[in-house]
Write a protein that holds these residues in place. Structure first.
Motif, PDB file in Angstrom:
ATOM      1  N   ALA A  24      18.921  38.236  -7.117  1.00 54.46           N
ATOM      2  CA  ALA A  24      17.035  38.584  -7.416  1.00 54.46           C
ATOM      3  C   ALA A  24      15.955  38.073  -7.373  1.00 54.46           C
ATOM      4  CB  ALA A  24      17.231  39.563  -8.704  1.00 54.46           C
ATOM      5  N   LEU A  25      16.572  36.365  -7.997  1.00 53.64           N
ATOM      6  CA  LEU A  25      14.854  36.212  -7.814  1.00 53.64           C
ATOM      7  C   LEU A  25      15.443  35.261  -6.624  1.00 53.64           C
ATOM      8  CD1 LEU A  25      15.966  33.849 -10.961  1.00 53.64           C
ATOM      9  CD2 LEU A  25      14.147  35.655 -10.810  1.00 53.64           C
ATOM     10  N   SER A  26      15.881  35.380  -5.573  1.00 54.60           N
ATOM     11  CA  SER A  26      16.243  34.236  -4.766  1.00 54.60           C
ATOM     12  C   SER A  26      14.705  35.645  -3.472  1.00 54.60           C
ATOM     13  CB  SER A  26      17.065  34.720  -4.110  1.00 54.60           C
ATOM     14  OG  SER A  26      17.514  33.833  -4.128  1.00 54.60           O
ATOM     15  N   SER A  27      14.752  36.825  -3.905  1.00 47.78           N
ATOM     16  CA  SER A  27      14.483  37.936  -3.151  1.00 47.78           C
ATOM     17  C   SER A  27      12.688  38.296  -3.242  1.00 47.78           C
ATOM     18  CB  SER A  27      15.375  39.406  -3.227  1.00 47.78           C
ATOM     19  OG  SER A  27      17.044  39.574  -3.175  1.00 47.78           O
ATOM     20  N   VAL A  28      12.415  37.368  -4.128  1.00 49.48           N
ATOM     21  CA  VAL A  28      10.968  37.414  -4.940  1.00 49.48           C
ATOM     22  C   VAL A  28      10.107  37.089  -3.312  1.00 49.48           C
ATOM     23  CG1 VAL A  28       9.225  36.429  -6.279  1.00 49.48           C
ATOM     24  CG2 VAL A  28      11.373  37.977  -7.054  1.00 49.48           C
ATOM     25  N   PRO A  29       9.356  37.669  -2.298  1.00 44.86           N
ATOM     26  CA  PRO A  29       8.759  37.225  -1.437  1.00 44.86           C
ATOM     27  C   PRO A  29       7.688  35.515  -2.241  1.00 44.86           C
ATOM     28  CG  PRO A  29       8.338  39.805  -1.740  1.00 44.86           C
ATOM     29  CD  PRO A  29       9.333  39.182  -2.639  1.00 44.86           C
ATOM     30  N   GLY A  30       7.654  34.803  -1.338  1.00 44.11           N
ATOM     31  CA  GLY A  30       6.937  33.567  -1.389  1.00 44.11           C
ATOM     32  C   GLY A  30       5.298  33.313  -2.077  1.00 44.11           C
ATOM     33  N   ARG A  31       4.628  35.159  -1.170  1.00 42.24           N
ATOM     34  CA  ARG A  31       3.376  35.260  -2.117  1.00 42.24           C
ATOM     35  C   ARG A  31       3.784  35.711  -3.723  1.00 42.24           C
ATOM     36  NH1 ARG A  31       5.284  38.834   1.178  1.00 42.24           N
ATOM     37  NH2 ARG A  31       5.085  41.042   0.413  1.00 42.24           N
ATOM     38  N   ASN A  32       4.403  36.382  -3.805  1.00 43.13           N
ATOM     39  CA  ASN A  32       4.641  36.553  -5.098  1.00 43.13           C
ATOM     40  C   ASN A  32       5.350  36.045  -5.982  1.00 43.13           C
ATOM     41  OD1 ASN A  32       4.135  38.762  -3.983  1.00 43.13           O
ATOM     42  ND2 ASN A  32       6.180  39.789  -4.335  1.00 43.13           N
ATOM     43  N   ILE A  33       5.251  34.636  -5.876  1.00 44.43           N
ATOM     44  CA  ILE A  33       5.959  33.335  -6.655  1.00 44.43           C
ATOM     45  C   ILE A  33       4.625  32.703  -7.533  1.00 44.43           C
ATOM     46  CG2 ILE A  33       7.591  31.343  -7.413  1.00 44.43           C
ATOM     47  CD1 ILE A  33       9.469  32.529  -4.862  1.00 44.43           C
ATOM     48  N   TRP A  90      20.157  29.912   2.458  1.00 49.93           N
ATOM     49  CA  TRP A  90      20.338  30.464   3.582  1.00 49.93           C
ATOM     50  C   TRP A  90      19.725  32.699   3.655  1.00 49.93           C
ATOM     51  CZ3 TRP A  90      23.470  35.089   5.530  1.00 49.93           C
ATOM     52  CH2 TRP A  90      23.486  35.294   6.953  1.00 49.93           C
ATOM     53  N   TYR A  91      20.169  33.451   3.201  1.00 44.12           N
ATOM     54  CA  TYR A  91      19.591  34.801   2.959  1.00 44.12           C
ATOM     55  C   TYR A  91      18.320  33.916   2.779  1.00 44.12           C
ATOM     56  CZ  TYR A  91      18.320  38.257  -0.398  1.00 44.12           C
ATOM     57  OH  TYR A  91      17.229  39.640   0.014  1.00 44.12           O
ATOM     58  N   GLN A  92      17.589  32.965   1.903  1.00 47.17           N
ATOM     59  CA  GLN A  92      15.980  32.755   1.948  1.00 47.17           C
ATOM     60  C   GLN A  92      15.317  32.555   3.191  1.00 47.17           C
ATOM     61  OE1 GLN A  92      15.018  30.098  -1.745  1.00 47.17           O
ATOM     62  NE2 GLN A  92      16.850  30.703  -2.524  1.00 47.17           N
ATOM     63  N   THR A  93      16.396  32.254   4.028  1.00 45.57           N
ATOM     64  CA  THR A  93      15.106  32.452   5.065  1.00 45.57           C
ATOM     65  C   THR A  93      15.265  33.567   6.145  1.00 45.57           C
ATOM     66  OG1 THR A  93      17.171  32.050   6.317  1.00 45.57           O
ATOM     67  CG2 THR A  93      16.896  30.304   5.939  1.00 45.57           C
ATOM     68  N   PHE A  94      15.692  34.335   5.228  1.00 48.99           N
ATOM     69  CA  PHE A  94      14.954  35.588   5.608  1.00 48.99           C
ATOM     70  C   PHE A  94      14.143  36.476   4.882  1.00 48.99           C
ATOM     71  CE2 PHE A  94      19.907  35.852   7.191  1.00 48.99           C
ATOM     72  CZ  PHE A  94      19.471  34.907   8.750  1.00 48.99           C
ATOM     73  N   VAL A  95      13.525  35.977   3.792  1.00 50.15           N
ATOM     74  CA  VAL A  95      12.528  35.894   2.794  1.00 50.15           C
ATOM     75  C   VAL A  95      11.485  35.994   3.134  1.00 50.15           C
ATOM     76  CG1 VAL A  95      12.361  36.781  -0.074  1.00 50.15           C
ATOM     77  CG2 VAL A  95      14.781  36.733   0.874  1.00 50.15           C
ATOM     78  N   SER A  96      10.596  36.949   3.322  1.00 53.40           N
ATOM     79  CA  SER A  96       9.419  36.538   3.099  1.00 53.40           C
ATOM     80  C   SER A  96       8.106  35.980   2.566  1.00 53.40           C
ATOM     81  CB  SER A  96       8.054  38.054   3.643  1.00 53.40           C
ATOM     82  OG  SER A  96       6.907  37.396   3.808  1.00 53.40           O
ATOM     83  N   GLY A  97       7.879  34.348   3.279  1.00 54.10           N
ATOM     84  CA  GLY A  97       7.629  33.745   2.186  1.00 54.10           C
ATOM     85  C   GLY A  97       8.113  32.411   2.657  1.00 54.10           C
ATOM     86  N   SER A  99      12.092  29.814   2.109  1.00 50.86           N
ATOM     87  CA  SER A  99      12.498  28.782   3.195  1.00 50.86           C
ATOM     88  C   SER A  99      13.993  28.696   2.600  1.00 50.86           C
ATOM     89  CB  SER A  99      11.929  27.817   3.381  1.00 50.86           C
ATOM     90  OG  SER A  99      11.194  27.299   2.343  1.00 50.86           O
ATOM     91  N   GLY A 100      14.975  28.565   3.371  1.00 50.88           N
ATOM     92  CA  GLY A 100      15.774  27.825   2.371  1.00 50.88           C
ATOM     93  C   GLY A 100      16.332  26.660   2.655  1.00 50.88           C
ATOM     94  N   ARG A 101      16.316  25.761   2.342  1.00 49.58           N
ATOM     95  CA  ARG A 101      16.494  24.169   2.270  1.00 49.58           C
ATOM     96  C   ARG A 101      17.490  24.031   1.514  1.00 49.58           C
ATOM     97  NH1 ARG A 101      11.844  21.878  -1.573  1.00 49.58           N
ATOM     98  NH2 ARG A 101      12.953  20.093   0.028  1.00 49.58           N
ATOM     99  N   ILE A 102      18.963  22.672   2.243  1.00 46.56           N
ATOM    100  CA  ILE A 102      19.871  22.554   2.530  1.00 46.56           C
ATOM    101  C   ILE A 102      19.644  21.028   1.056  1.00 46.56           C
ATOM    102  CG2 ILE A 102      19.013  20.033   3.401  1.00 46.56           C
ATOM    103  CD1 ILE A 102      22.675  22.246   3.374  1.00 46.56           C
ATOM    104  N   GLU A 103      18.365  20.885   0.947  1.00 41.30           N
ATOM    105  CA  GLU A 103      18.706  19.799   0.031  1.00 41.30           C
ATOM    106  C   GLU A 103      18.078  20.493  -1.489  1.00 41.30           C
ATOM    107  OE1 GLU A 103      15.913  20.279   2.107  1.00 41.30           O
ATOM    108  OE2 GLU A 103      16.178  18.377   3.257  1.00 41.30           O
ATOM    109  N   ASP A 104      17.959  21.828  -1.206  1.00 37.09           N
ATOM    110  CA  ASP A 104      18.290  22.406  -2.289  1.00 37.09           C
ATOM    111  C   ASP A 104      19.501  23.310  -2.864  1.00 37.09           C
ATOM    112  OD1 ASP A 104      15.500  22.653  -3.298  1.00 37.09           O
ATOM    113  OD2 ASP A 104      14.989  24.711  -2.566  1.00 37.09           O
ATOM    114  N   ALA A 105      20.013  23.288  -1.499  1.00 34.49           N
ATOM    115  CA  ALA A 105      21.604  24.007  -2.253  1.00 34.49           C
ATOM    116  C   ALA A 105      22.659  22.135  -2.267  1.00 34.49           C
ATOM    117  CB  ALA A 105      22.165  24.057  -0.744  1.00 34.49           C
ATOM    118  N   CYS A 106      21.972  21.293  -1.798  1.00 34.76           N
ATOM    119  CA  CYS A 106      22.695  19.976  -2.169  1.00 34.76           C
ATOM    120  C   CYS A 106      23.045  19.672  -4.267  1.00 34.76           C
ATOM    121  CB  CYS A 106      22.292  19.043  -1.503  1.00 34.76           C
ATOM    122  SG  CYS A 106      22.965  19.027  -0.289  1.00 34.76           S
TER     123      CYS A 106
END
Length: 137
Positions: A24-33, A90-97, A99-106
């Motif tokens: 749910a947190l990952s589904s929040v569009p970037g402009r709303n963070i 990966w999912y976050q790459t589909f959410v407006s605003g 991006s998925g970052r491998i650094e975050d996953a690590c």
């Protein structure tokens, strides 16, 4: 039978509810963070999300087991958390605003490891048999 089902829900429910919370947190569009001026806020959120998830997985796997292969179950908990972290990025790459970052996953994988180790240490410290009253060593 009913008690066994309640037990499963009590053990596994938090794992899946926590994953839904992260999704749910990952589904929040970037402009709303909100852009908070708190240093490392983003990292603190990731630490909280994934250390708790790792701990919940290992808690579920080791629930009701005495001793056993907690190392192997810890590795399984970490692996599942790592897979979820990668899929979440990966999912976050589909959410407006977003991006998925491998650094975050690590970083999430490291946090999962910390949560698992903390859980196992606290559980082991709490499982020590208390000394009987009146006995002296």
């Amino acid at each position: 039978m009913y008690d066994q089902q309640q037990g499963r829900v009590a053990v596994w429910g938090p794992v899946f509810l926590w994953m839904l919370f992260i999704a749910a947190l990952s589904s929040v569009p970037g402009r709303n963070i909100p852009d908070l001026p708190v240093p490392f806020f983003h990292k603190v959120v990731h630490f909280f999300e994934y250390s708790v998830l790792g701990a919940l997985w290992v808690r579920a796997f080791t629930y009701g087991r005495s001793g056993g292969n907690s190392f192997g179950l810890s590795i399984l908990a970490w692996t599942l958390t790592a897979i979820f972290a990668l899929s979440d990025e990966w999912y976050q790459t589909f959410v407006s605003g977003r991006s998925g970052r491998i650094e975050d996953a690590c970083f999430d994988m490291v946090c999962a490891g910390v949560g698992i180790v903390l859980y196992v240490c606290v559980k082991k410290a709490g499982s020590g048999k208390p000394e009987k009253k009146g006995s002296h060593a």
